[in-house]
Scaffold this motif. Structure first.
Motif, short mmCIF file in Angstrom:
data_model
loop_
_atom_site.label_atom_id
_atom_site.label_comp_id
_atom_site.label_asym_id
_atom_site.label_seq_id
_atom_site.Cartn_x
_atom_site.Cartn_y
_atom_site.Cartn_z
N ARG A 119 -0.06 40.23 -22.69
CA ARG A 119 -0.95 40.50 -24.04
C ARG A 119 -0.11 41.49 -24.76
O ARG A 119 -0.16 41.35 -25.96
N ARG A 176 -0.97 41.77 -15.00
CA ARG A 176 0.00 40.96 -15.22
C ARG A 176 -0.32 40.23 -16.63
O ARG A 176 0.38 39.95 -17.68
N GLN A 177 -1.67 39.83 -16.65
CA GLN A 177 -2.30 39.33 -18.00
C GLN A 177 -2.19 40.53 -19.16
O GLN A 177 -1.95 39.98 -20.06
N ARG A 178 -2.50 41.67 -18.96
CA ARG A 178 -2.20 42.73 -19.88
C ARG A 178 -0.78 42.90 -20.17
O ARG A 178 -0.63 43.21 -21.50
N GLY A 195 -7.18 46.62 -14.01
CA GLY A 195 -7.20 45.30 -13.39
C GLY A 195 -6.54 44.12 -14.04
O GLY A 195 -6.19 44.40 -15.52
N SER A 196 -5.90 42.97 -13.89
CA SER A 196 -5.52 41.87 -14.55
C SER A 196 -4.17 42.31 -15.19
O SER A 196 -3.88 42.18 -16.19
N GLU A 209 4.42 45.73 -15.96
CA GLU A 209 3.56 45.40 -15.10
C GLU A 209 3.39 46.54 -14.13
O GLU A 209 2.26 46.83 -13.65
N ASN A 229 -12.35 46.74 -20.31
CA ASN A 229 -12.84 46.61 -19.04
C ASN A 229 -12.24 47.35 -18.19
O ASN A 229 -12.38 47.24 -16.86
N THR A 230 -12.13 48.58 -18.44
CA THR A 230 -11.42 49.77 -17.58
C THR A 230 -12.03 50.88 -17.92
O THR A 230 -12.15 51.18 -19.29
N ARG A 246 -0.18 48.58 -13.47
CA ARG A 246 -0.81 48.03 -12.38
C ARG A 246 -2.23 48.85 -12.06
O ARG A 246 -3.14 47.80 -11.50
#
Length: 227
Positions: free
Chosen positions: A96, A91-93, A88-89, A81, A47-48, A85
Motif C-alpha cells: 500500500r 506485507r499488505q501495508r 499486522g498485515s 516489510e 488498525n494498530t 513487521r
C-alpha cells in the motif's frame, strides 16, 4: 438520538488528560512534517495502536530520514516489510505504501502540500482518492491541517453508539461536528479517544465514574451496571 449537550461533553472530558505525544498523527503534524509524511504516519495507525505505530514510524524515519515518495520507493520491498513487521498485515501495508508513493509521484509530482490550501471538501476528496486512504485517515490528516472535520475512530464510535448516536462513520462524525465548535474539534476528538481508553472502555467500562451515564442508553438499559 441523544440529548447530549456540548457542556456535558466538556464536563466528561475534564476527567481525562490528553497527552498529544501519545497520538502519532497529532505528534508528527506538531513537528511540521510534510502532508505526505503526516499521511504515512496516520496510515501506520490503521488498525494498530499508536504505541506500535509510533515505534514503526520512528524505525522508518531512522532508516530513510525525511519520509518522501522517492525515499520509500528506494527501499527494497523486503526492507520495507521488515520495518513494518511489528504492525499486522505488514506485507499488505508495504504494498500500500509503495502504491501510495508511486501515485503521489506520478499524479502530483511527489508532493501533497497543495492540499493545505484546498477547501475541505476538495481536500478530503483528493486524499480519499489515494491508495489506502479512507474517511478516517483523510479526516485525521485534515483535522491536523486545521480543517473543520471530525475523525471517528473505534473509541469514538463506541462512545457515540452507547450514548445513542447511531449510524455509520459519516453520521456519527456529523453529530460531533454539529455539537461542538470548530475550534474544539481537535481536542474533543483526542479527548474522546482518551475517554474511551480510560473510562468508556470496550470491556468493563467505568460507568460509575462517568458524568454522562444519565444520558447514556448503554448504561440506562443495563441494570447490572446500575447495581
Amino acid at each position: 438520538m441523544t440529548d447530549l449537550t456540548r457542556d456535558d461533553v466538556i464536563k466528561a472530558l475534564s476527567l481525562v488528560m490528553v497527552n498529544e505525544r501519545e497520538f502519532l498523527g497529532r505528534w508528527v503534524f506538531m513537528n511540521n512534517v510534510t502532508v505526505f509524511e503526516g499521511l504515512v504516519a496516520v496510515m501506520l495507525t490503521q488498525n494498530t495502536s499508536d504505541k506500535v505505530a509510533t515505534r514503526v514510524y520512528e524505525r522508518l524515519k531512522g532508516r530513510i530520514g525525511s519520509i518522501t515518495p522517492n525515499a520509500i520507493l528506494n527501499l527494497s520491498r523486503g526492507e520495507l516489510e521488515e520495518i513494518l513487521r511489528p504492525i499486522g498485515s505488514f506485507r499488505q501495508r508495504a504494498s500500500r505504501l509503495i502504491e501510495l508513493a508511486t501515485v503521489v509521484n506520478e499524479r502530483y509530482g511527489g508532493s501533497l502540500e497543495f492540499i493545505r490550501n484546498m477547501n475541505t471538501e476538495e481536500a478530503r476528496k483528493t486524499l480519499m482518492s489515494l491508495p489506502g486512504v479512507g474517511p478516517k485517515t483523510a479526516d485525521v490528516v485534515l483535522l491536523n491541517l486545521g480543517k473543520p472535520v471530525f475523525p471517528v475512530d473505534t473509541h469514538i464510535m463506541r462512545i457515540s453508539h452507547r450514548l445513542g448516536i447511531m449510524g455509520g462513520y459519516e453520521r456519527v462524525s456529523a453529530f460531533w461536528i454539529k455539537l461542538m465548535k470548530p475550534n474544539e474539534y481537535l481536542m474533543v476528538h483526542l479527548g474522546l479517544i482518551a475517554f474511551g481508553r480510560a473510562i468508556c472502555r470496550s470491556r468493563k467500562p467505568l460507568c460509575s465514574n462517568c458524568p454522562l451515564r444519565d444520558k447514556c442508553r448503554y448504561y440506562m438499559s443495563n441494570k447490572t451496571l446500575q447495581a
